[in-house]
Structure formats: structure tokens, C-alpha cells
Write a protein that holds these residues in place. Structure first.
Motif, PDB file in Angstrom:
ATOM      1  N   ARG A  79     -18.872 -26.053  -9.899  1.00 48.58           N
ATOM      2  CA  ARG A  79     -19.999 -26.945  -9.663  1.00 48.58           C
ATOM      3  C   ARG A  79     -21.191 -26.550 -10.546  1.00 48.58           C
ATOM      4  O   ARG A  79     -21.906 -27.404 -11.069  1.00 48.58           O
ATOM      5  N   VAL A  80     -21.415 -25.255 -10.679  1.00 46.25           N
ATOM      6  CA  VAL A  80     -22.512 -24.777 -11.527  1.00 46.25           C
ATOM      7  C   VAL A  80     -22.266 -25.194 -12.974  1.00 46.25           C
ATOM      8  O   VAL A  80     -23.177 -25.687 -13.653  1.00 46.25           O
ATOM      9  N   ARG A  81     -21.052 -25.004 -13.453  1.00 47.75           N
ATOM     10  CA  ARG A  81     -20.740 -25.372 -14.845  1.00 47.75           C
ATOM     11  C   ARG A  81     -20.863 -26.875 -15.067  1.00 47.75           C
ATOM     12  O   ARG A  81     -21.266 -27.320 -16.149  1.00 47.75           O
ATOM     13  N   ALA A  82     -20.535 -27.670 -14.049  1.00 51.73           N
ATOM     14  CA  ALA A  82     -20.627 -29.129 -14.168  1.00 51.73           C
ATOM     15  C   ALA A  82     -22.066 -29.614 -14.100  1.00 51.73           C
ATOM     16  O   ALA A  82     -22.383 -30.703 -14.606  1.00 51.73           O
ATOM     17  N   GLY A  83     -22.937 -28.812 -13.485  1.00 54.80           N
ATOM     18  CA  GLY A  83     -24.344 -29.184 -13.363  1.00 54.80           C
ATOM     19  C   GLY A  83     -24.734 -29.520 -11.939  1.00 54.80           C
ATOM     20  O   GLY A  83     -24.189 -30.464 -11.359  1.00 54.80           O
ATOM     21  N   LEU A  84     -25.669 -28.761 -11.386  1.00 53.87           N
ATOM     22  CA  LEU A  84     -26.154 -28.992 -10.028  1.00 53.87           C
ATOM     23  C   LEU A  84     -27.391 -29.881 -10.043  1.00 53.87           C
ATOM     24  O   LEU A  84     -28.026 -30.068 -11.085  1.00 53.87           O
ATOM     25  N   MET A  85     -27.760 -30.395  -8.880  1.00 55.61           N
ATOM     26  CA  MET A  85     -28.950 -31.224  -8.765  1.00 55.61           C
ATOM     27  C   MET A  85     -30.225 -30.386  -8.770  1.00 55.61           C
ATOM     28  O   MET A  85     -31.311 -30.899  -9.050  1.00 55.61           O
ATOM     29  N   THR A  86     -30.108 -29.111  -8.419  1.00 54.77           N
ATOM     30  CA  THR A  86     -31.216 -28.160  -8.541  1.00 54.77           C
ATOM     31  C   THR A  86     -30.637 -26.859  -9.078  1.00 54.77           C
ATOM     32  O   THR A  86     -29.462 -26.554  -8.841  1.00 54.77           O
ATOM     33  N   PRO A  87     -31.431 -26.049  -9.768  1.00 55.75           N
ATOM     34  CA  PRO A  87     -30.919 -24.786 -10.311  1.00 55.75           C
ATOM     35  C   PRO A  87     -30.871 -23.689  -9.250  1.00 55.75           C
ATOM     36  O   PRO A  87     -31.443 -22.613  -9.410  1.00 55.75           O
ATOM     37  N   THR A  88     -30.179 -23.980  -8.164  1.00 57.50           N
ATOM     38  CA  THR A  88     -30.199 -23.089  -7.001  1.00 57.50           C
ATOM     39  C   THR A  88     -28.826 -22.990  -6.364  1.00 57.50           C
ATOM     40  O   THR A  88     -28.193 -24.003  -6.075  1.00 57.50           O
ATOM     41  N   VAL A  89     -28.394 -21.747  -6.124  1.00 56.21           N
ATOM     42  CA  VAL A  89     -27.224 -21.485  -5.286  1.00 56.21           C
ATOM     43  C   VAL A  89     -27.651 -20.491  -4.213  1.00 56.21           C
ATOM     44  O   VAL A  89     -28.316 -19.493  -4.497  1.00 56.21           O
ATOM     45  N   SER A  90     -27.284 -20.778  -2.992  1.00 60.48           N
ATOM     46  CA  SER A  90     -27.609 -19.904  -1.863  1.00 60.48           C
ATOM     47  C   SER A  90     -26.337 -19.257  -1.335  1.00 60.48           C
ATOM     48  O   SER A  90     -25.322 -19.926  -1.156  1.00 60.48           O
ATOM     49  N   VAL A  91     -26.410 -17.951  -1.102  1.00 59.00           N
ATOM     50  CA  VAL A  91     -25.274 -17.224  -0.528  1.00 59.00           C
ATOM     51  C   VAL A  91     -25.772 -16.395   0.640  1.00 59.00           C
ATOM     52  O   VAL A  91     -26.781 -15.677   0.527  1.00 59.00           O
ATOM     53  N   CYS A  92     -25.101 -16.510   1.779  1.00 60.35           N
ATOM     54  CA  CYS A  92     -25.461 -15.666   2.914  1.00 60.35           C
ATOM     55  C   CYS A  92     -24.232 -14.946   3.431  1.00 60.35           C
ATOM     56  O   CYS A  92     -23.096 -15.414   3.283  1.00 60.35           O
ATOM     57  N   TYR A  93     -24.484 -13.778   4.028  1.00 55.41           N
ATOM     58  CA  TYR A  93     -23.405 -12.907   4.498  1.00 55.41           C
ATOM     59  C   TYR A  93     -23.747 -12.386   5.888  1.00 55.41           C
ATOM     60  O   TYR A  93     -24.882 -11.965   6.136  1.00 55.41           O
ATOM     61  N   GLY A  94     -22.781 -12.410   6.772  1.00 54.39           N
ATOM     62  CA  GLY A  94     -23.013 -11.988   8.150  1.00 54.39           C
ATOM     63  C   GLY A  94     -22.802 -10.507   8.363  1.00 54.39           C
ATOM     64  O   GLY A  94     -21.949 -10.099   9.140  1.00 54.39           O
ATOM     65  N   GLY A  95     -23.574  -9.693   7.674  1.00 49.35           N
ATOM     66  CA  GLY A  95     -23.461  -8.247   7.805  1.00 49.35           C
ATOM     67  C   GLY A  95     -24.382  -7.548   6.826  1.00 49.35           C
ATOM     68  O   GLY A  95     -25.319  -8.154   6.288  1.00 49.35           O
ATOM     69  N   ASP A  96     -24.121  -6.272   6.589  1.00 51.07           N
ATOM     70  CA  ASP A  96     -24.932  -5.465   5.678  1.00 51.07           C
ATOM     71  C   ASP A  96     -24.838  -6.046   4.270  1.00 51.07           C
ATOM     72  O   ASP A  96     -23.747  -6.195   3.710  1.00 51.07           O
ATOM     73  N   MET A  97     -25.994  -6.356   3.660  1.00 43.76           N
ATOM     74  CA  MET A  97     -25.999  -7.002   2.355  1.00 43.76           C
ATOM     75  C   MET A  97     -25.429  -6.118   1.253  1.00 43.76           C
ATOM     76  O   MET A  97     -25.053  -6.617   0.182  1.00 43.76           O
ATOM     77  N   ALA A  98     -25.343  -4.823   1.485  1.00 46.53           N
ATOM     78  CA  ALA A  98     -24.744  -3.935   0.488  1.00 46.53           C
ATOM     79  C   ALA A  98     -23.265  -4.243   0.278  1.00 46.53           C
ATOM     80  O   ALA A  98     -22.682  -3.872  -0.750  1.00 46.53           O
ATOM     81  N   GLU A  99     -22.653  -4.941   1.240  1.00 49.83           N
ATOM     82  CA  GLU A  99     -21.229  -5.278   1.135  1.00 49.83           C
ATOM     83  C   GLU A  99     -20.983  -6.542   0.309  1.00 49.83           C
ATOM     84  O   GLU A  99     -19.865  -6.771  -0.159  1.00 49.83           O
ATOM     85  N   LEU A 100     -22.021  -7.367   0.126  1.00 51.11           N
ATOM     86  CA  LEU A 100     -21.837  -8.659  -0.527  1.00 51.11           C
ATOM     87  C   LEU A 100     -21.298  -8.558  -1.959  1.00 51.11           C
ATOM     88  O   LEU A 100     -20.370  -9.295  -2.318  1.00 51.11           O
ATOM     89  N   PRO A 101     -21.829  -7.668  -2.817  1.00 46.32           N
ATOM     90  CA  PRO A 101     -21.329  -7.626  -4.199  1.00 46.32           C
ATOM     91  C   PRO A 101     -19.842  -7.319  -4.309  1.00 46.32           C
ATOM     92  O   PRO A 101     -19.208  -7.682  -5.313  1.00 46.32           O
ATOM     93  N   GLY A 102     -19.263  -6.678  -3.297  1.00 44.84           N
ATOM     94  CA  GLY A 102     -17.854  -6.322  -3.338  1.00 44.84           C
ATOM     95  C   GLY A 102     -16.918  -7.421  -2.868  1.00 44.84           C
ATOM     96  O   GLY A 102     -15.691  -7.268  -2.940  1.00 44.84           O
TER      97      GLY A 102
END
Length: 313
Positions: free
Chosen positions: A242-265
Motif C-alpha cells: 500500500r505504501v509503494r502504491a501511494g497512501l492518502m496521507t504519508p502516515t502509517v500507524s503501528v500499535c503493539y499490545g505489550g512492551d514496545m522493545a519487542e516490536l522491532p523483532g
């Protein structure tokens, strides 16, 4: 014109972004047994509550939106003085009473604001618009971020309103839960019998994870994938497309239900971050709200964006 932006605490915005841009958060109260926390998007408090209660009894939680009276008081004591026009962006009305409460409160606010503003030395009118984001959690973030950008650019309120409503109609949130038994128990607690024991048992035994889409106010499974890691990789790869095709705003939101240190993995996430960087899209990382975690369980991961393409492929 001084424009204010209000969200409810289910909106998965980073706490630093909320502070930096003066966004007002309407809290949601979470009760598990005798333990009560009013969610103001405080990550430390959320983690402490999560570790103490959600993993064991989160499916029993009761969530209570801010009442009509408290919303009215919030505006009349603070917001009608601080701002001339406020956009109140809420979780989907099909998921919560917040939108209805805010709408009801708006009638009293617009009837009663004049003495408060005049006492503060403001003789100009005050206006308020309640907008249903038609989404939840990561999906709610998209309209809030765009509201901040438009306010900073000096966009007029009529144009802001039209743009925010357009984005709400085209925002998708996708979420993958970890624990199907938790989802079933939570559904039963809320009186929803659609999550059957047999399907949960089979899904858990085979490690099948649903990809749940939030769109136009509704939430529904749009794919079933074997393995949490494989599911997250496919979800993030879909977001990359979707990002490569073009979004309506330059924004992606990601949320994680736990310690944020785990998200990059989490598999697929690093590729999404790199893809967004290559295409000038900003990634907003946030801990999932406590309301979100008690509804979908610890360890869930979600992504949101606005796009003219709304499917999962």
C-alpha cells in the motif's frame, strides 16, 4: 483561529506526539474486579496494569467511556476557553458509546459556552465538531495525525472537516491477535456468541491466526494464516504494498499490545519501516491502549493507514 484536537484513549497515538501537539485525551475507565485504571495513555501505568491483571483476567474487564456530563465539563471548564473550534475524533460508534456521549454533550456545550468564554475575555463564537473515525486503535491514529498537520499548515476548519471525514471513510486498520481463547472468552463476557469454541480450539491447535480488519466502523476477519510470525509478516508486507502504491496521507500507524522493545523483532516490521522511509511515509509506533488490550488480548499487533485500496491480499 485556535483549533483544538480531542481523541479518546483508544486512539493509539504515541504519548510524545500527544504532549508535543497538545492533543486532549478523553479517558476510558477499565475495571477488572476491584482494580480500576482510568486510561490516559500513560504507558508505564498501562504496562503495570497489564502485567498485574490483563494476562490473567483481562477478558473479564469492564470498559466505561467518559460520560456525557464529564465530556460537557471538560469542554466548559477548559476547551471553550483554550480554543475557538474543536475537532473531537472518536472510536467507531459501532464499537463504543463514546461518539454518542460526545454528540449528546456537544448540544449542551454549544448552548452553555458563552458565559465561560466571555468571562475569559473571548467574545467570538465557539464551534465543535464530533467526527466518527469509523475505526479503532491503530486506525484512529490516521485522522488525528492529519488533523495536526492541517492545523499546523493553517488549513481552514471547513476544509479540515471535509478532509478528515474523507480519510475516515478510507482508513483501514488490520490487527492480528495472539490468543484465540482470550478472544472467545472476551466475546462471551460481552454477550457475543459468534466466536465458537470449536473454531477456537481448531484454530489454536493448528496455530491459525485471523487477520481482523477495521473498516467503515465494522470489524471482521479477512484472512486466516498459520502462525503468528507468518501472519504478521504477511500483514506488514500488505502494508508495504500500500505504501509503494501511494497512501492518502504519508502516515502509517503501528500499535503493539505489550512492551514496545519487542516490536522491532516482530517479523515483517523492519521491512515496513524501511519501505516507509524510502517513500517519505512517517511511521507512528505506539503501545496499544489498555482498552484495546483488554478487548483483543496481550501481544496483539495492528497497523493502520488511509488508502483507496481496502482489501487484504
Amino acid at each position: 483561529m485556535r483549533i483544538g484536537i480531542v481523541v479518546d484513549s483508544a486512539c493509539d497515538l504515541p504519548a510524545s506526539f500527544i504532549r508535543e501537539h497538545g492533543i486532549v485525551v478523553m479517558p476510558i475507565t477499565v475495571r477488572i474486579g476491584n482494580a480500576v485504571l482510568e486510561d490516559h495513555r500513560d504507558e508505564e501505568a498501562t504496562l503495570a496494569f497489564l502485567h498485574a491483571h490483563v494476562a490473567e483476567r483481562g477478558h473479564e474487564a469492564e470498559t466505561t467511556p467518559l460520560s456525557v456530563e464529564r465530556i460537557r465539563d471538560l469542554f466548559l471548564k477548559q476547551l471553550v476557553i483554550d480554543y475557538d473550534h474543536v475537532f473531537c475524533l472518536t472510536i467507531s460508534r459501532l464499537r463504543s458509546q463514546i461518539h454518542e456521549n460526545a454528540t449528546q454533550a456537544s448540544f449542551a456545550i454549544l448552548n452553555d459556552y458563552k458565559p465561560t468564554r466571555q468571562a475569559a475575555g473571548h467574545n467570538s463564537p465557539f464551534a465543535l465538531r464530533v467526527i466518527d473515525t469509523l475505526n479503532c486503535f491503530a486506525g484512529q491514529t490516521i485522522t488525528a495525525v492529519e488533523a495536526v498537520r492541517m492545523r499546523a499548515a493553517g488549513v481552514g476548519v471547513a476544509q479540515m472537516r471535509a478532509r478528515l471525514e474523507e480519510l475516515a471513510r478510507n482508513t483501514c486498520g488490520f490487527m492480528i491477535p495472539r490468543d484465540l481463547y482470550y478472544l472467545r472468552n472476551r466475546a462471551r463476557m460481552k454477550g457475543d456468541r459468534s466466536v465458537g469454541l470449536l473454531s477456537v480450539a481448531l484454530g489454536s491447535a493448528l496455530d491459525i491466526k485471523p487477520v481482523v480488519r477495521a473498516f467503515h466502523g465494522e470489524t471482521e476477519p479477512v484472512a486466516r494464516i498459520k502462525g503468528f510470525e507468518t501472519a504478521t509478516e504477511k500483514m506488514f508486507e500488505m502494508a508495504c504494498r500500500r505504501v509503494r502504491a501511494g497512501l492518502m496521507t504519508p502516515t502509517v500507524s503501528v500499535c503493539y499490545g505489550g512492551d514496545m522493545a519487542e516490536l522491532p523483532g516482530i517479523p515483517g516490521y523492519a521491512r515496513l519501516v524501511d519501505t516507509c522511509l524510502d517513500h517519505g511515509v512517517e511511521v507512528f509506533e505506539s503501545m496499544m491502549s489498555l482498552t484495546g488490550m483488554v478487548n483483543v488480548g496481550k501481544g496483539a499487533v495492528a497497523v493502520g493507514f488511509a488508502s483507496t485500496e481496502h482489501g487484504f491480499d
